[in-house]
Design an enzyme around this catalytic site. Structure first.
Site, PDB file in Angstrom:
ATOM      1  N   ASN A  89      12.212  46.646 -35.377  1.00 50.24           N
ATOM      2  CA  ASN A  89      10.854  46.430 -35.887  1.00 50.24           C
ATOM      3  C   ASN A  89      10.727  45.163 -36.754  1.00 50.24           C
ATOM      4  O   ASN A  89       9.644  44.620 -36.881  1.00 50.24           O
ATOM      5  CB  ASN A  89      10.449  47.683 -36.692  1.00 50.24           C
ATOM      6  CG  ASN A  89       9.272  47.426 -37.606  1.00 50.24           C
ATOM      7  OD1 ASN A  89       8.126  47.390 -37.169  1.00 50.24           O
ATOM      8  ND2 ASN A  89       9.533  47.210 -38.891  1.00 50.24           N
ATOM      9  N   TYR A 162       5.143  32.892 -31.898  1.00 48.47           N
ATOM     10  CA  TYR A 162       5.101  34.356 -32.052  1.00 48.47           C
ATOM     11  C   TYR A 162       4.874  35.042 -30.697  1.00 48.47           C
ATOM     12  O   TYR A 162       5.580  35.990 -30.338  1.00 48.47           O
ATOM     13  CB  TYR A 162       3.997  34.716 -33.048  1.00 48.47           C
ATOM     14  CG  TYR A 162       3.904  36.182 -33.389  1.00 48.47           C
ATOM     15  CD1 TYR A 162       4.864  36.801 -34.181  1.00 48.47           C
ATOM     16  CD2 TYR A 162       2.840  36.961 -32.913  1.00 48.47           C
ATOM     17  CE1 TYR A 162       4.766  38.147 -34.499  1.00 48.47           C
ATOM     18  CE2 TYR A 162       2.738  38.300 -33.225  1.00 48.47           C
ATOM     19  CZ  TYR A 162       3.710  38.899 -34.020  1.00 48.47           C
ATOM     20  OH  TYR A 162       3.602  40.233 -34.323  1.00 48.47           O
ATOM     21  N   ALA A 163       3.883  34.552 -29.950  1.00 52.38           N
ATOM     22  CA  ALA A 163       3.580  35.169 -28.655  1.00 52.38           C
ATOM     23  C   ALA A 163       4.752  35.000 -27.687  1.00 52.38           C
ATOM     24  O   ALA A 163       5.062  35.913 -26.910  1.00 52.38           O
ATOM     25  CB  ALA A 163       2.303  34.553 -28.074  1.00 52.38           C
TER      26      ALA A 163
HETATM   27  N1  LIG Z   1       0.813  44.270 -38.551  1.00 50.31           N
HETATM   28  C1  LIG Z   1       0.369  43.988 -37.347  1.00 50.31           C
HETATM   29  O1  LIG Z   1      -0.844  43.853 -37.109  1.00 50.31           O
HETATM   30  C2  LIG Z   1       1.330  43.795 -36.208  1.00 50.31           C
HETATM   31  C3  LIG Z   1       0.789  43.627 -34.917  1.00 50.31           C
HETATM   32  C4  LIG Z   1       1.655  43.480 -33.843  1.00 50.31           C
HETATM   33  C5  LIG Z   1       3.025  43.519 -34.044  1.00 50.31           C
HETATM   34  N2  LIG Z   1       3.512  43.669 -35.303  1.00 50.31           N
HETATM   35  C6  LIG Z   1       4.968  43.693 -35.448  1.00 50.31           C
HETATM   36  O2  LIG Z   1       5.354  44.847 -36.170  1.00 50.31           O
HETATM   37  C7  LIG Z   1       6.570  44.595 -36.871  1.00 50.31           C
HETATM   38  C8  LIG Z   1       6.418  45.018 -38.323  1.00 50.31           C
HETATM   39  O3  LIG Z   1       5.364  44.265 -38.903  1.00 50.31           O
HETATM   40  P1  LIG Z   1       4.614  44.690 -40.221  1.00 50.31           P
HETATM   41  O4  LIG Z   1       3.178  44.416 -39.984  1.00 50.31           O
HETATM   42  O5  LIG Z   1       5.038  46.011 -40.685  1.00 50.31           O
HETATM   43  O6  LIG Z   1       5.156  43.543 -41.208  1.00 50.31           O
HETATM   44  P2  LIG Z   1       5.729  43.602 -42.712  1.00 50.31           P
HETATM   45  O7  LIG Z   1       5.785  42.172 -43.127  1.00 50.31           O
HETATM   46  O8  LIG Z   1       4.970  44.578 -43.512  1.00 50.31           O
HETATM   47  O9  LIG Z   1       7.206  44.152 -42.493  1.00 50.31           O
HETATM   48  C9  LIG Z   1       8.199  43.413 -41.852  1.00 50.31           C
HETATM   49  C10 LIG Z   1       9.530  43.797 -42.472  1.00 50.31           C
HETATM   50  O10 LIG Z   1      10.557  43.064 -41.774  1.00 50.31           O
HETATM   51  C11 LIG Z   1      11.481  42.605 -42.740  1.00 50.31           C
HETATM   52  N3  LIG Z   1      12.207  41.449 -42.232  1.00 50.31           N
HETATM   53  C12 LIG Z   1      11.743  40.194 -42.022  1.00 50.31           C
HETATM   54  N4  LIG Z   1      12.715  39.399 -41.589  1.00 50.31           N
HETATM   55  C13 LIG Z   1      13.836  40.164 -41.511  1.00 50.31           C
HETATM   56  C14 LIG Z   1      15.176  39.916 -41.126  1.00 50.31           C
HETATM   57  N5  LIG Z   1      15.580  38.694 -40.750  1.00 50.31           N
HETATM   58  N6  LIG Z   1      16.058  40.938 -41.152  1.00 50.31           N
HETATM   59  C15 LIG Z   1      15.676  42.181 -41.556  1.00 50.31           C
HETATM   60  N7  LIG Z   1      14.430  42.465 -41.954  1.00 50.31           N
HETATM   61  C16 LIG Z   1      13.513  41.465 -41.924  1.00 50.31           C
HETATM   62  C17 LIG Z   1      10.631  42.259 -43.957  1.00 50.31           C
HETATM   63  O11 LIG Z   1      11.400  42.188 -45.143  1.00 50.31           O
HETATM   64  C18 LIG Z   1       9.631  43.408 -43.955  1.00 50.31           C
HETATM   65  O12 LIG Z   1      10.091  44.496 -44.717  1.00 50.31           O
HETATM   66  C19 LIG Z   1       6.866  43.105 -36.672  1.00 50.31           C
HETATM   67  O13 LIG Z   1       7.804  42.958 -35.629  1.00 50.31           O
HETATM   68  C20 LIG Z   1       5.527  42.536 -36.249  1.00 50.31           C
HETATM   69  O14 LIG Z   1       5.669  41.380 -35.457  1.00 50.31           O
HETATM   70  C21 LIG Z   1       2.703  43.802 -36.402  1.00 50.31           C
END
Ligand SMILES: NC(=O)c1ccc[n+]([C@@H]2O[C@H](COP(=O)([O-])OP(=O)(O)OC[C@H]3O[C@@H](n4cnc5c(N)ncnc54)[C@H](O)[C@@H]3O)[C@@H](O)[C@H]2O)c1
Length: 261
Positions: A89, A162-163
């Protein structure tokens, strides 16, 4: 309880979507290991799961560091005896118009969002293959198949890196499903639409966040934003034995976003 006594690792588990997944898994009986680069956020996230009666621990892990990952997986197995579930994630974004996207922007996004999924799955695979059991769920994005308009309300535009990473995650899911399927390991993928987390604000002002969410609300078929619990529930499906005959699949959890259809 759907995950009774299962051992689950959630990367990026200390925030946003990863935390919601961890909360649900713990409530369903799993012992959850929150693997996050942000060490400072781990204790509070672990504590809140324990307060709710769940089992959780945390580990400072950077998903881009291959050597760290093998060691981390070994430690989890030493502590819990096995690893049943890996949720890939952890993710970052660097939205920037294509013309001004730097090599560093490209590298950080591709390293965390795509290579991190590859490295973590590679590190967990020997354990799951040995057990002849495993569930891997990758978190992609609706942007992994549908190109959003370059600039929408509240969005800076510029999701080339990103995409590309998130599209790679969808294809990686299929290839890993083929390789690991004969060993009893399923690999599936969830592609979320827009959900309100700290991620939403990482490249936007608070006003832009509101504008962005309003815009998304008006463009999804269901006409409302989804909750993190509504996103965690389909992840649970792929992580549990309810999906025992499903692999290589990507499920969009986006309220019916027209720009990926
Ligand atoms: N929020 C949205 O609208 C959305 C939409 C589509 C996809 N996503 C995807 O969902 C996932 C979670 O996103 P979110 O919205 O909860 O974001 P968030 O920023 O709240 O959480 C992301 C977490 O990943 C951790 N992280 C970042 N880099 C890291 C690394 N190198 N190693 C370990 N941990 C790391 C961060 O510390 C954070 O705790 C991501 O992959 C994001 O691309 C989110």
């Amino acid at each position: 309880m759907r995950l009774k006594d299962k051992i689950a690792i959630v990367t990026g588990g200390a925030s946003g979507i990863g935390k919601a997944i961890s909360d649900l898994f713990a409530a369903e009986g799993a012992a959850v290991v929150l693997a996050d680069k942000n060490e400072d956020a781990i204790p509070e996230a672990v504590e809140s799961i324990k307060q709710a009666g769940g089992r959780a621990s945390g580990s400072a892990v950077d998903v881009t560091q291959r050597d760290q990952l093998a060691e981390f997986m070994d430690k989890v197995v030493a502590q819990y005896g096995r690893i049943d579930i890996l949720i890939n994630n952890a993710g970052v974004s660097r939205y920037r118009p294509f013309a001004t996207t730097t090599s560093e922007d490209w590298d950080i996004v591709l390293d965390v969002d795509l290579k991190g999924v590859f490295f973590c799955t590679q590190a967990v695979a020997p354990h799951m293959v040995r057990q002849n059991y495993g569930r891997v769920v990758n978190i992609s994005s609706a942007l992994g198949t549908g190109a959003a308009p370059h600039k929408t309300a509240g969005s800076p535009g510029g999701s080339a890196a990103y995409a590309s990473a998130k599209a790679g995650v969808i294809m990686l899911t299929k290839t890993l499903a083929r390789e690991l399927g004969p060993s009893g390991v399923t690999v599936n993928c969830i592609a979320p639409g827009s959900f309100l987390t700290p991620f939403s604000a990482s490249t936007r002002t608070p006003e832009e966040v509101q504008e962005h969410l309003q815009h998304r609300k008006s463009t999804v078929v269901l006409g409302r934003l989804g909750t993190l619990q509504e996103l965690a529930a389909p992840v649970l499906f792929f992580a549990s034995d309810d999906s025992s005959y499903v692999t290589g699949h990507t499920l969009f959890v986006d309220g019916g976003r027209s720009d990926r259809m």
